[in-house]
Each structure stands twice: as structure tokens, then as C-alpha cells.
Design an enzyme around this catalytic site. Structure first.
Site, mmCIF file in Angstrom:
data_model
loop_
_atom_site.group_PDB
_atom_site.id
_atom_site.type_symbol
_atom_site.label_atom_id
_atom_site.label_comp_id
_atom_site.label_asym_id
_atom_site.label_seq_id
_atom_site.Cartn_x
_atom_site.Cartn_y
_atom_site.Cartn_z
ATOM 1 C CB SER A 174 -81.059 -0.279 41.164
ATOM 2 O OG SER A 174 -82.156 -0.472 40.008
ATOM 3 C CG ASP A 270 -82.078 7.182 41.490
ATOM 4 O OD1 ASP A 270 -83.029 6.538 40.358
ATOM 5 O OD2 ASP A 270 -81.675 6.482 42.212
ATOM 6 C CG HIS A 337 -81.587 4.276 38.822
ATOM 7 N ND1 HIS A 337 -82.059 4.539 39.932
ATOM 8 C CD2 HIS A 337 -81.634 3.404 38.568
ATOM 9 C CE1 HIS A 337 -82.457 3.054 40.645
ATOM 10 N NE2 HIS A 337 -81.960 1.786 39.717
#
Length: 585
Positions: A174, A270, A337
Site C-alpha cells: 500500500s 485493487d 489490496h
């Protein structure tokens, strides 16, 4: 009933923490105090920090540096709020954290990196380690110094042995995945020449596209991040000399300049980008996308079509990274994600596959040059191995129980959780549950093989029956899971509960216990096991029991006969206990 299930879950979580000791469930924090003198501090001015699980064996000179994720703050108000949390202050960080996925120290779950030095750099600056503002506003005491934290932490690691690294690998997920892109070449420059150095970005390839209203919400947001933190001077000059600095926060505008080998692990759909770039809440006032955003299986045909458009935009942006053979790609079609730090997606029986390959295998092969890996999945829903599909039932069941637990605990504390906080707790608890499932898989495999070779009342095996009972010596008695191989006996939960209470009272020399139809008297006591003889047997040679206590289990082994039989039974028990001891279970 609900209260009972809640209590069982609390016990389960406690037991999980006991079980996971050897999986680096508690990797202690290291505070980099010396960094303060360099102005390398978190948002609140506290020193930066990291967690280090030291390498061993063949991995002692290999270093995996992982950067924690956690979004960004784009203005003083949000950064001030952030400074009062773990994402803005080392004062609020956990003193120990769990290492899973690419950070796991268990070979079966992380075969290529389990014995490396594994470091998790805590994220406390709010701009992926790019900010550097000299002035500190006395009204807020905010320090925008992320770009100073990065070299300060690396220098501390170099002084602790990374200067002798033979292999070094920078990873992040991330916002940490974006940081691993932006700092990949500087990581290579800081590591001594001669070492093999590569990078990995997991869910860090954020793209600049319009949301469903036609606005570029994410571009405006990144512009504010860069301005607030003074990031422009720390973004690649080859990019900022040509376009606006905030555009250089997007990987699609800088990835092609990276000289160090890097692999991109990303879901084409995502989930964070769908929720925050394609369909941010502000452009969905009526909640039309609410259920779709939470689970792609809830999306309408029109919503799926919009997501398919996002995938095409993502793949087009990914082309800007170039097609150099030094770059790797693992782009699956899952709705996810971050997939390298969760065990279930990194390497587990429900891990997503691309070209019949797990993420762990693809990354390991790519790092060690066993084979290149540049694969892009077909469109959703073509990949049945995506974890959001194959574990949907598991996730829903787990989430129901976790939601009950979280809501009850926070109601008692007088707190109300918003959706991101609830999701955060859910993923933490689910990770524990999944790791428990993995350990049970190991235990059952060992048990089945051992039981088939050692337990039978008719074939002369050492034991006639055995029970393996989950056991937390520090908590109340509970029998969440018991596996058994029984011949001619019946054991009910009440009897087993009474037996566990007998063990906890620790009055082995003065009390008897009952297993099935038989009452037993303890005859000898040793450090972590004891022997007992049946008091009411009708068998001439007698009946006996051996009870072995491990870190998480009680093994009850029953046998017929006297001294010779007891010796054989003890050898069988010791064999199984040794297997559990290898994992400290």
C-alpha cells in the site's frame, strides 16, 4: 448462546497468541533514538522505529526490509489527528507485532525468506517517507520529516550487520508499496556494492484516473500531500523537471526510471483504489456502490463494467513501468489490496494462483533468478483461486463472529467503530484464525500418521486409544477442539472438562481422574508428563495412562498391560510430543 460464543472466541484468540510464539508473533520494537538529533522524526517529533527478527542459518547475511503501509495525510488537521496514533507517533506503536506472509519465520509458509533478517519499518510520517519541512509550527508541533527517517533507519540497520549483506530485498504494501517504488534506487545506493539488491511493491501502483463523476480526486489529494509535506524536492528530479511534482507521486510517471530490479504485485481490481480513487464516498452520496465496494460479488453488471474499465486503465498505466527483463509482474484479477503480508494470500491453501503459481513462489523465483515472472491475469471473474472467491464462506463466517466480538467489546467500552476501524480489527482477528487453521492442518497431518502407526486395540500397537486436547494452562478450562483415536471407550465433553480442571488444580498426588469408564490414580510425576494406573479395570494385566503436556496441548495415551507396555506407550507418546515440539505447540 451469543455470550457463550463470544467467550469461546476470546479464549480462541488467547490460545492463538500462545500457539504462535515461534512464528515471530511477538517481534519487539526498536526505537531509533539517534535519529532525533538528525531531525528524522515522526509527525509528533518522536523517534522512528522498526521491528527486527534476526536471520539464522543460511539466511544470516540476507536482509528483507519491509515498509509498513497506512495511507497519507494531506492537510494539517488530518496530520494532527494522525500524530496521535501509531501512524504518526512511535509513542502509540505496539511494542511487538506479528510477522506473517513474506515476513514469516516458518519455512513452510515463507520458503525463500523465512531465515533472513526480516525488518518492518514503522510508518509514521504520512507521506511515504518523502516529506522534509525544516520549520515546525509551534501551534501543532507537527514535523514533516519522512525523507529523513528513511536514511536514518537504514543507517541504523547497516550498523547492526546489514553492511555485510549478501542479499537485500526492499518490500512494502500500500503506502509502503509506493515508498518501495520511490526509494528503490536509494535503497540500492545505501546497500554495499556486491550485494544482490531488488525491490517489491505490493499494492503500491496507484494510478491517476478519473472517478465515476469525471473528477480527478486522487490527483488533487496527492497534490495536497506533496504540498503539506514539502515532498517535491525528494521526488525523482527526472520527473519533477518535466511535470508537476504531485504527478511524480504516481508510479506510472516514475517507475520506468527505476534502475534496480523491481517486481510489482498488484490486484488489477485493487480494492483500495476502487473504493478511494474510482468510487470515493464523496461521489456516491446515495450509497449505490456501498455493497459493491465491500464485495465485488455484490456488484451489478453495470458496476462490473465500470470496474473492467478501471482494470484497463490500470494495465495501461502499468505499461509505463516498461517491459525490462529486470522487472517482474504478478497482476491477478482478485478484489484485494495488499497480498504479500497476509499469510492467506502469500502462501496458503487458498492463496491466489497465476500461471499455477502462488505469489510466494513467483516472488522467490524472480528474486533468485530461477525464472522471470511477468504475468497478467485474465479479467474478473476468470480466476477461481482469488481468495475473495474461494474463501468467501470462511470469511463471512469469520466476519460474523469477529463482528460480534468487536461490537460487544467496544459497546462495553462505550465506543463506536466506523467502517475502516471495524475492517482493521476484522483483518487482524481473521489473520489469527487463519493461522490457527494452518497449525491445525499441521497437527492433523502429524496426528493421522502417528495414530495409524501406534493406536489399535487388536493389532498389538503400543496404545489402545489417545486424545489430543487444546489446553491453555493460563486460562479457564475449555474444549474448543479435541481430536481423538478411540477404541472401545466413550468420552463426553463434561468428563474431559473435569479432566482439564484436574490438571489445572495440580493436585496429582492427592486426587484421581476419570477418562471414559475408568478411574485413574497417578503413580509417577515428571517434569511435563505423568503416569497413572486404572483403579477399576477387570483386565488381569491392568490398564494405564500417560499424560504429556506440551505448550498448547494435553496428549492422553491409554494402553493395556504393565511395565513392558508402559515403556512402549511412553516411546510412542514421546515421538508425537517431539513432533509438536518442533513447532512449540
Amino acid at each position: 448462546m451469543a455470550g457463550t460464543r463470544l467467550i469461546q472466541w476470546l479464549f480462541l484468540l488467547v490460545w492463538a497468541l500462545v500457539m504462535l510464539k515461534t512464528e515471530s508473533a511477538n517481534v519487539s520494537i526498536t526505537i531509533v533514538e539517534d535519529a532525533v538529533a538528525k531531525g528524522a522524526v515522526c509527525l509528533d517529533g518522536s523517534p522512528p522505529a522498526y521491528h527486527w527478527d534476526k536471520g539464522f542459518g543460511a539466511g544470516i547475511n540476507n536482509w528483507l526490509v519491509n515498509i509498513e503501509g497506512g495511507g497519507w495525510c494531506n492537510n494539517v488537521t488530518l496530520c494532527l489527528n494522525r500524530s496521535e496514533t501509531r501512524l504518526g507517533s512511535s509513542k502509540h506503536m505496539d511494542k511487538a507485532v506479528a510477522f506473517t506472509g513474506i515476513l514469516s519465520r516458518v519455512q513452510n509458509y515463507n520458503p525463500d525468506f523465512y531465515n533472513w533478517n526480516r525488518i518492518r519499518i514503522r510508518y509514521c510520517d504520512g507521506a511515504s517517507f518523502t516529506g522534509d519541512v525544516e520549520a515546525v509550527d509551534p501551534a501543532t508541533n507537527l514535523h514533516f520529516r519522512g525523507a529523513r527517517i528513511w536514511p536514518a533507519v537504514i543507517e541504523d540497520l547497516l550498523s547492526k550487520g546489514m553492511k555485510d549483506a549478501k542479499n537485500a530485498f526492499l518490500s512494502g504494501s500500500s503506502a509502503g508499496g509506493l515508498a518501495s517504488i520511490l526509494h528503490c534506487d536509494s535503497f540500492r545506493a545505501l546497500i554495499p556494492s556486491g550485494a544482490k539488491v531488488k525491490c517489491l511493491s505490493d499494492a503500491g501502483y496507484f494510478i491517476n484516473v478519473k472517478d465515476i463523476s469525471g473528477a480527478r480526486h486522487i490527483e488533487e489529494f496527492y497534490s495536497q500531500v506533496v504540498a503539506t509535506h514539502g515532498s517535491a524536492k525528494n521526488l525523482p528530479s527526472s520527473c519533477t523537471s518535466k511535470i508537476k511534482p504531485e504527478l511524480c507521486f504516481f508510479p506510472q510517471n516514475v517507475a520506468h526510471e527505476i534502475k534496480t530490479p523491481i517486481i510489482f504485485v498488484n490486484a488489477a481490481y485493487d480494492s483500495w483504489q476502487i473504493k478511494n480513487i474510482l468510487v470515493p464516498t464523496i461521489v456516491d452520496p446515495h450509497g449505490t456502490w456501498h455493497y459493491c465496494r465491500r464485495n465485488i460479488k455484490n456488484c451489478s453488471d453495470d458496476q462490473i463494467q465500470t470496474m473492467q474499465g478501471f482494470r484497463l486503465d490500470f494495465l495501461k498505466a502499468l505499461e509505463n513501468a516498461g517491459n525490462s527483463s529486470s522487472k517482474g509482474l504478478f497482476i491477478d484479477s482478485c478484489y484485494a489490496h495488499g497480498q504479500t503480508e497476509l499469510q492467506e494470500t502469500w502462501l496458503f491453501d487458498v492463496s491466489p494462483l497465476l500461471a499455477k503459481t502462488t505469489i510466494a513462489k513467483a516472488v522467490g523465483d524472480w528474486y533468485y533468478d530461477r525464472r522471470p515472472f511477468q504475468k497478467i491475469d485474465c479479467p474478473y471473474p476468470c480466476n477461481p483461486t482469488c481468495h475473495n472467491l474461494v474463501t468467501n464462506k470462511i470469511n463471512e463466517n469469520t466476519k460474523t463472529l469477529c463482528d460480534q466480538l468487536i461490537e460487544t467489546l467496544h459497546q462495553l467500552a462505550g465506543q463506536v467503530l466506523d467502517e475502516p476501524e471495524r475492517d482493521n480489527y476484522f483483518y487482524q482477528y481473521r489473520e489469527i484464525v487463519l493461522r490457527i487453521k494452518m497449525e491445525w492442518g499441521f497437527v492433523h497431518k502429524v496426528w493421522d500418521k502417528w495414530a495409524s502407526n501406534n493406536i489399535s486395540s487388536s493389532s498389538g500397537e503400543p496404545l489402545k486409544a489417545a486424545l489430543l486436547i487444546n489446553y491453555d494452562p493460563t486460562g479457564p478450562s475449555r474444549l474448543l477442539s479435541t481430536i481423538a483415536k478411540q477404541e472401545g471407550i466413550k468420552v463426553n465433553p463434561i468428563e474431559l472438562s473435569q479432566f482439564v480442571d484436574f490438571i489445572k488444580r495440580d493436585k496429582l498426588q492427592t486426587e484421581t481422574f476419570v477418562i471414559g469408564p475408568n478411574q485413574y490414580l497417578v503413580t509417577s510425576i515428571h517434569e511435563n508428563w505423568f503416569c497413572a494406573r486404572c483403579m477399576n479395570t477387570s483386565k488381569p494385566a491392568g490398564e494405564g495412562a500417560i499424560i504429556m503436556q506440551t505448550a498448547a496441548f494435553l496428549l492422553v495415551a491409554l494402553y493395556d498391560g504393565s511395565i513392558g507396555s508402559a515403556s512402549r506407550a511412553m516411546a510412542a507418546v514421546d515421538q508425537f510430543a517431539w513432533q509438536l515440539g518442533r513447532r512449540n505447540l
